[in-house]
Design a protein around this motif. Structure first.
Motif, short mmCIF file in Angstrom:
data_model
loop_
_atom_site.label_atom_id
_atom_site.label_comp_id
_atom_site.label_asym_id
_atom_site.label_seq_id
_atom_site.Cartn_x
_atom_site.Cartn_y
_atom_site.Cartn_z
N PRO B 41 -3.04 -13.34 2.42
CA PRO B 41 -2.65 -13.41 3.83
C PRO B 41 -2.74 -12.03 4.50
CG PRO B 41 -1.15 -14.71 2.51
CD PRO B 41 -2.06 -14.02 1.54
N GLN B 42 -3.40 -11.96 5.66
CA GLN B 42 -3.58 -10.69 6.34
C GLN B 42 -3.97 -10.94 7.79
OE1 GLN B 42 -7.54 -8.74 5.23
NE2 GLN B 42 -7.40 -10.35 3.66
N LEU B 43 -3.80 -9.88 8.58
CA LEU B 43 -4.25 -9.93 9.97
C LEU B 43 -5.67 -9.38 10.04
CD1 LEU B 43 -1.09 -8.62 11.88
CD2 LEU B 43 -1.87 -10.97 11.63
N ILE B 44 -6.53 -10.13 10.71
CA ILE B 44 -7.91 -9.68 10.91
C ILE B 44 -8.04 -9.34 12.40
CG2 ILE B 44 -10.35 -10.33 10.81
CD1 ILE B 44 -9.59 -12.35 8.61
N PRO B 45 -8.01 -8.05 12.73
CA PRO B 45 -8.04 -7.69 14.16
C PRO B 45 -9.43 -7.88 14.76
CG PRO B 45 -7.94 -5.72 12.79
CD PRO B 45 -7.93 -6.88 11.86
N TYR B 46 -9.45 -8.23 16.03
CA TYR B 46 -10.72 -8.31 16.76
C TYR B 46 -10.58 -7.61 18.11
CZ TYR B 46 -8.52 -12.37 19.05
OH TYR B 46 -7.65 -13.20 19.72
N ASP B 108 -5.62 -10.73 17.04
CA ASP B 108 -5.71 -10.83 15.58
C ASP B 108 -5.93 -12.28 15.18
OD1 ASP B 108 -3.29 -8.52 15.87
OD2 ASP B 108 -4.92 -8.10 14.47
N ILE B 109 -6.66 -12.46 14.10
CA ILE B 109 -6.66 -13.75 13.42
C ILE B 109 -5.63 -13.59 12.30
CG2 ILE B 109 -7.98 -15.44 12.09
CD1 ILE B 109 -9.30 -15.18 14.70
N ALA B 110 -4.55 -14.35 12.36
CA ALA B 110 -3.57 -14.32 11.26
C ALA B 110 -4.08 -15.28 10.20
CB ALA B 110 -2.19 -14.74 11.77
N SER B 111 -4.68 -14.70 9.17
CA SER B 111 -5.22 -15.52 8.08
C SER B 111 -4.07 -15.78 7.11
CB SER B 111 -6.37 -14.76 7.39
OG SER B 111 -6.77 -15.43 6.22
N LYS B 112 -3.44 -16.92 7.27
CA LYS B 112 -2.26 -17.22 6.45
C LYS B 112 -2.66 -17.94 5.17
CE LYS B 112 0.11 -18.16 10.75
NZ LYS B 112 1.06 -19.01 11.49
N ARG B 113 -3.47 -18.96 5.33
CA ARG B 113 -3.83 -19.76 4.15
C ARG B 113 -5.30 -20.18 4.25
NH1 ARG B 113 0.36 -17.90 3.04
NH2 ARG B 113 2.20 -18.86 2.08
N PRO B 266 3.36 -12.74 12.14
CA PRO B 266 2.59 -14.00 12.19
C PRO B 266 2.29 -14.54 10.80
CG PRO B 266 1.62 -12.37 13.64
CD PRO B 266 2.67 -11.66 12.85
N LEU B 267 2.16 -13.66 9.83
CA LEU B 267 1.83 -14.12 8.48
C LEU B 267 3.00 -14.82 7.81
CD1 LEU B 267 -0.20 -11.00 7.27
CD2 LEU B 267 -1.07 -13.16 8.18
N SER B 268 4.19 -14.64 8.37
CA SER B 268 5.38 -15.30 7.82
C SER B 268 5.85 -16.42 8.72
CB SER B 268 6.52 -14.30 7.66
OG SER B 268 6.15 -13.27 6.80
N THR B 269 5.08 -16.75 9.73
CA THR B 269 5.48 -17.77 10.69
C THR B 269 4.78 -19.08 10.36
OG1 THR B 269 5.71 -16.06 12.37
CG2 THR B 269 5.68 -18.34 13.13
N PHE B 270 5.58 -20.11 10.10
CA PHE B 270 5.01 -21.42 9.75
C PHE B 270 5.70 -22.50 10.56
CE2 PHE B 270 2.25 -20.17 6.35
CZ PHE B 270 2.82 -19.02 5.82
N GLU B 271 5.01 -23.62 10.66
CA GLU B 271 5.51 -24.74 11.47
C GLU B 271 5.80 -25.94 10.57
OE1 GLU B 271 4.00 -25.91 15.70
OE2 GLU B 271 2.88 -27.10 14.25
N TYR B 272 6.89 -26.63 10.87
CA TYR B 272 7.28 -27.79 10.06
C TYR B 272 7.72 -28.93 10.95
CZ TYR B 272 7.49 -24.07 6.57
OH TYR B 272 7.18 -23.01 5.77
N THR B 273 7.57 -30.14 10.42
CA THR B 273 8.07 -31.34 11.08
C THR B 273 8.88 -32.13 10.07
OG1 THR B 273 6.17 -31.46 12.57
CG2 THR B 273 7.44 -33.47 12.28
N GLU B 274 10.02 -32.59 10.49
CA GLU B 274 10.87 -33.37 9.59
C GLU B 274 11.59 -34.44 10.41
OE1 GLU B 274 12.71 -30.71 6.58
OE2 GLU B 274 14.50 -31.96 6.87
N GLU B 275 12.05 -35.48 9.78
CA GLU B 275 12.78 -36.51 10.53
C GLU B 275 13.93 -37.05 9.69
OE1 GLU B 275 9.71 -39.46 11.31
OE2 GLU B 275 10.47 -40.70 9.65
N VAL B 276 14.88 -37.60 10.42
CA VAL B 276 16.04 -38.27 9.81
C VAL B 276 16.06 -39.69 10.36
CG1 VAL B 276 18.54 -38.42 10.01
CG2 VAL B 276 17.50 -36.28 9.33
N ARG B 277 16.24 -40.67 9.49
CA ARG B 277 16.31 -42.08 9.92
C ARG B 277 17.69 -42.62 9.65
NH1 ARG B 277 11.09 -45.32 9.91
NH2 ARG B 277 9.59 -43.75 10.55
#
Lengths: 196, 460
Positions: B41-46, B108-113, B266-277
């Motif tokens: 994981p790294q930032l690729i600057p442009y 930057d391109i945040a190349s996370k995964r 940005p390299l430590s920033t992730f998005e999640y979705t969860e639900e409760v029924r």
């Protein structure tokens, strides 16, 4: 014997419990940094297991976020704020539609409600928070800061920036027009000569 | 042709072309072409600087308004249409400087995964003058990423926790024709320390298990909640009104959030979705003993296509540790195993499922696939039957038991025009524009037609 049968059945039952979903769909949304910004929502479709022949995706867009358009495999119902897409054949083809952010910068974050279904399975579309964020700027001219896919306001150079508009002479355009005129003249001259 | 005329024509073309082939010019571009990075994981600057003064001048001359925009995208060479999710890579624009006619675009391109492979950074400058069509100008830089497969997206540091209601679903049973309510409280709690939630959104809905497409209005049932409270709190009340039909329901609360470290890297920033029924039920007090109900599509079924049948094992007020459900399939139907479904104990006719629980078997949904055999008469009716057996009691499976074979002429090959016609009608259905006398082409119907067309192959 009875006990061992029940234990075996229990193992079978446990073992039969489902593996992962056959389809996984995630939304990808670019940076949104201003009100009234048009942006494209892309759907990343991943198919594991058996390939379904057809897939329907339904996206309900939250209030305040305007539907601008969608690609041809999608139908838009503005009344119900619904975008519905049918995919068949190559399910790896990416899907996208265009939205516009609310007019107010203070609009709360919102989530698109999305579902997918095949003939034998269904699930939720994940990810893609709708939020107007502050652009991460370097320096200078914040009014001209770059945005991922934002349009600047149309430049109305005949108001207030007139001086700027007249500072640089559009020489190349004038020369181009003159050259075109020359070409036409040459053609006319040639035709006249031929007629004679 | 006279030499002078030829010369005039050539000179005119040479002068004319630049004026009509308006293009910006790149004066600064990074990274360098064919730069190499690893999957770490790294930032690729442009950084791109373009000079679009000529275009801007042309727009000024016309004086009818102009629009300019810039965009950077990342393209995979092996799959140019691939869309990268937020957790794989993020394009971060950091603004730029814009003296008139010159624009510097940095980020930057945040190349996370990102996996190893060849990619292209595409910088697009888009413009139009007045109401002309947009013109896109692209500048591309090839880059390479090498190395082992990147790690998977980390587990979320936060999770949804249902605080209220407590107790199992049996405590939220409401007799038909009565009013009821229960509080709902869901929090967003820290599972492990080290990150904070930097963006958060939620939605909530009530859905019926028997018919997930059933539209439920506020006069029937409503989950009302207020602004987000501390710890991502969603607090409200579910009101069940006396007009809500019999059935099992879920209050579904769904969170989508982004979490990041203290530095908001940005390299430590992730998005999640969860639900409760949160389940609840409207029941008939006159009919409150266990039942297994079969739910079939209301659509006519095209021979050769797969459809999903559901069995809802509902203990109601009864309690038992085990139940055996048996489906006796008529000869016109064949069983189809589907993924993400409880497998039967026995998958050859009759199909048998066993449900067990050390306390009491809860309300359970079983899904399985069926297919009408080829050659089954169009328009005919197929009847299904089955049994549900608990210790000391046996009943017939209730609910839907009839399948109508579609009277459609969908023999192989299915012509492309036939498929497209169905899709056109489905579009009308989605837009709510279907004529009263037009055949209903809903989701299941169009999916069946697609499967039929796909299995046959395209028409000649």
């Amino acid at each position: 014997m009875k006990k061992s049968v029940f234990i075996a059945l229990a193992f079978v039952l446990l073992a039969s419990i489902a593996a992962a979903e056959e389809v996984s769909i995630t939304r990808s949304i670019p940076q949104i940094t201003s009100p009234n910004q048009e942006f494209k929502v892309s759907l990343h479709i991943e198919v594991t297991g058996a390939d379904p022949s057809g897939l329907i995706i339904s996206e309900t867009i939250p209030e305040g976020w305007q539907i601008v358009g969608a690609q041809s495999s999608c139908i838009v119902n503005n009344e119900t704020r619904l975008i519905k897409c049918v995919l068949y054949g190559d399910l790896g083809t990416p899907l996208a539609y265009t939205l516009k952010s609310p007019q107010s910068k203070g609009a709360p974050e919102a989530v698109i409600l999305g579902e997918w279904k095949t003939l034998t399975a269904s699930g939720q579309v994940k990810g893609g928070l709708l939020k107007i964020a502050e652009p991460e700027q370097e320096t200078e001219r914040p009014a001209q800061s770059a945005q991922s896919s934002a349009n600047q306001q149309p430049q109305t150079q005949n108001q207030g920036t007139q001086n700027q508009a007249t500072q640089d002479n559009p020489m190349v355009l004038y020369i181009g027009v003159a050259a075109t005129a020359l070409l036409l003249l040459a053609v006319i001259f040639r035709m006249t000569k031929k007629k004679k | 042709m006279d030499f002078r005329v030829k010369l005039l024509a050539v000179l005119a073309l040479l002068f004319a072309l630049p004026a009509f082939a308006l293009e910006p010019s790149i004066t600064e571009s990074s990274p360098a072409p064919n730069s190499s990075y690893t999957t770490t994981p790294q930032l690729i600057p442009y950084r791109f600087t373009i000079n679009y003064a000529e275009i801007s001048n042309a727009g000024n001359t016309r004086g009818e308004g102009a629009s300019y925009s810039w965009q950077t995208t990342l393209i995979s060479e092996s799959n140019p249409t691939r869309v990268f999710t937020f957790n794989e890579a993020e394009i971060i624009n950091r603004g730029g400087m814009d003296p008139y006619g010159i624009h510097t675009y940095v980020g930057d391109i945040a190349s996370k995964r990102l996996s190893a492979g060849n990619y292209r950074l595409r910088f697009t400058f888009r413009w139009r003058h007045s109401n002309d069509p947009y013109t896109d100008w692209n500048h591309e830089i090839p880059i390479t990423i090498t190395g082992p497969e990147p790690p998977t997206t980390p587990e979320a540091y936060f999770e949804m926790v249902q605080v209220l209601p407590t107790g199992d679903a049996r405590q939220r049973r409401y007799a038909s024709g009565t009013e009821g309510s229960f509080p709902v409280e869901v929090r967003h709690m820290e599972r492990q320390t080290g990150k904070t939630v930097i963006a958060w959104g939620r939605n909530a809905e009530i859905k019926q298990v028997e018919n997930p497409d059933l539209a439920i209005n506020n006069a029937q049932a409503q989950f009302g909640y207020g602004m987000m409270g501390p710890f991502g709190l969603t607090s409200g009340v579910t009101n069940v009104h006396n007009t809500l039909p019999l059935g099992h329901y879920n209050v579904i609360v769904r969170y989508t959030w982004k979490e990041s470290d203290a530095a908001r890297s940005p390299l430590s920033t992730f998005e999640y979705t969860e639900e409760v029924r949160i389940p609840f039920e409207v029941f008939d007090p006159q009919n409150d003993h266990f039942v297994v109900e079969r739910h079939l599509p209301r659509n006519q079924i095209i021979p050769g296509t797969t459809f999903t049948a559901r069995l809802l094992a509902d203990p109601r007020s009864d309690s038992f540790n085990g139940i055996i459900i048996t489906e006796n399939l008529p000869q016109e139907l064949e069983y189809v195993s589907i993924e993400d479904a409880l497998r039967p104990l026995k998958s050859s006719n009759p199909i048998v499922w066993l449900l067990r629980d050390v306390n009491s078997v809860p309300f359970t949904e079983i899904r399985y696939g069926l297919r009408v055999r080829e050659g089954t008469s169009e328009g005919s009716t197929i009847n299904m039957s089955g049994t549900a057996e608990v210790l000391g009691d046996q009943k017939q499976i209730a609910g839907n038991s009839t399948i109508t074979v579609a009277g459609l002429n969908l023999e192989c090959p299915v012509a492309n025009q036939v498929l497209l016609n169905y899709i056109e009608n489905w579009g009308s259905f989605v837009r709510g524009e279907l004529e009263d006398d037009a055949p209903l082409v809903d989701d299941i119907t169009v999916l069946q037609v697609i499967e039929r067309w796909n299995s046959c192959g395209e028409a000649q």
